[in-house]
Design a protein around this motif. Sequence first.
Motif, PDB file in Angstrom:
ATOM      1  N   THR A 283       4.302 -12.164  -4.382  1.00 52.40           N
ATOM      2  CA  THR A 283       3.909 -10.613  -4.559  1.00 52.40           C
ATOM      3  C   THR A 283       3.003 -10.299  -3.414  1.00 52.40           C
ATOM      4  N   SER A 284       2.080 -11.353  -3.198  1.00 45.58           N
ATOM      5  CA  SER A 284       0.941 -11.200  -2.075  1.00 45.58           C
ATOM      6  C   SER A 284       1.662 -11.013  -0.766  1.00 45.58           C
ATOM      7  N   ARG A 285       2.682 -11.711  -0.466  1.00 43.32           N
ATOM      8  CA  ARG A 285       3.318 -11.863   0.858  1.00 43.32           C
ATOM      9  C   ARG A 285       4.045 -10.529   1.330  1.00 43.32           C
ATOM     10  N   ILE A 286       4.798  -9.788   0.031  1.00 46.83           N
ATOM     11  CA  ILE A 286       5.194  -8.771   0.229  1.00 46.83           C
ATOM     12  C   ILE A 286       4.301  -7.656   0.528  1.00 46.83           C
ATOM     13  N   ALA A 287       3.046  -7.540  -0.078  1.00 47.80           N
ATOM     14  CA  ALA A 287       2.131  -6.722   0.085  1.00 47.80           C
ATOM     15  C   ALA A 287       1.389  -6.846   1.412  1.00 47.80           C
ATOM     16  N   ARG A 288       1.262  -8.042   1.919  1.00 43.62           N
ATOM     17  CA  ARG A 288       0.925  -8.207   3.313  1.00 43.62           C
ATOM     18  C   ARG A 288       1.738  -7.766   4.468  1.00 43.62           C
ATOM     19  N   SER A 289       2.947  -8.019   4.081  1.00 40.21           N
ATOM     20  CA  SER A 289       4.046  -7.462   5.171  1.00 40.21           C
ATOM     21  C   SER A 289       3.995  -6.115   4.971  1.00 40.21           C
ATOM     22  N   ALA A 290       3.895  -5.275   4.090  1.00 41.07           N
ATOM     23  CA  ALA A 290       3.955  -3.931   3.972  1.00 41.07           C
ATOM     24  C   ALA A 290       2.571  -3.242   4.930  1.00 41.07           C
ATOM     25  N   GLU A 291       1.586  -4.181   4.645  1.00 43.65           N
ATOM     26  CA  GLU A 291       0.234  -3.510   5.326  1.00 43.65           C
ATOM     27  C   GLU A 291       0.487  -3.759   6.631  1.00 43.65           C
ATOM     28  N   GLY A 292       1.064  -4.913   6.907  1.00 42.06           N
ATOM     29  CA  GLY A 292       1.320  -5.120   8.555  1.00 42.06           C
ATOM     30  C   GLY A 292       2.207  -4.186   9.189  1.00 42.06           C
ATOM     31  N   THR A 293       2.920  -3.861   8.689  1.00 46.97           N
ATOM     32  CA  THR A 293       4.138  -2.945   9.258  1.00 46.97           C
ATOM     33  C   THR A 293       3.881  -1.441   9.209  1.00 46.97           C
ATOM     34  N   SER A 294       2.762  -1.265   8.523  1.00 47.20           N
ATOM     35  CA  SER A 294       2.210   0.241   8.499  1.00 47.20           C
ATOM     36  C   SER A 294       1.666   0.803   9.950  1.00 47.20           C
TER      37      SER A 294
END
Length: 294
Positions: A283-294
């Motif tokens: 879950t944390s990796r998915i959230a970080r990936s979403a923040e990194g691609t924003s």
Amino acid sequence: MTAQVQVAFAAALCAGGAAWVVGGRDDALRRARVIFGGDAPPAPHPALLGSLRSAVDRFGWQLGREVLCLPAGLLLALLAGSVLPALAGAAAVPLAGRWLRAREREAAVERCAVAVTVLCSALAGDLRAGLAPHAALAGALRRESWPDRPELADAALPLLAAARFGGDVPAALRSAAGQAGAEGLAGLAACWQVAVDGGAGLADGLDRVAAVLRAEHDQRDDLRAQLAGPRSTAAMLALLPALGVLLGTGFGADPLRILLHTPAGLACLLAGGLLEWAGLAWTSRIARSAEGTS
């Protein structure tokens, strides 16, 4: 001394030790007086405390709220009659500390980004008021308390020196932009390089830079708001096993004895812990990936 009194005494002792480490000596003495209704026990010898602090400084340890894992593990160990919760609490201290330090770094980066936006707006206002660029930059840095803020001090000192003594301000700005959260200073450096001879032109450019930085900040806030729901759901699901253990204890099933004192229970505890860690990490990796691609 009954078992309940032993547990209560151990819990108070662990809480007092945690308060001593986290809150300091005076706060711990105040808590002790409230709990025990009398004079607090004498403080450890200053030489012992000095040795402990020197050891902490020598190894670069940073003790904070994560030390509360120790008394929590000890309390569970007393209640369950097993050493495993105490070992788990000790192992959780560096992990919790790493997580807390990461949160602190993220907050510092966010504060730095906001400070850069405010600096651009304040500098543009001072330029329109008729101040010279170098004087306006030095005044804005002092007014926004950049030298006094830990996350900004390293960037503020070279900028103040360049602004006060006629140094290369664009170079100082580009160097400071390498700090996490201060990337917006690169835009300020570009505007300064192009329009330093005309205060009005520089002010217009700084307004545009501030507008772009505010838009990026609003986008990050919107993304965090959208990710707050999934993160809260993941945290709630992660706490469900602990709730199940509490419910089982309330119903008289004694799940702690089964989990900590039987081979099948230990196997289930190990498998559940690994699955819990995998779910939280995913879950944390998915959230970080979403923040990194924003």
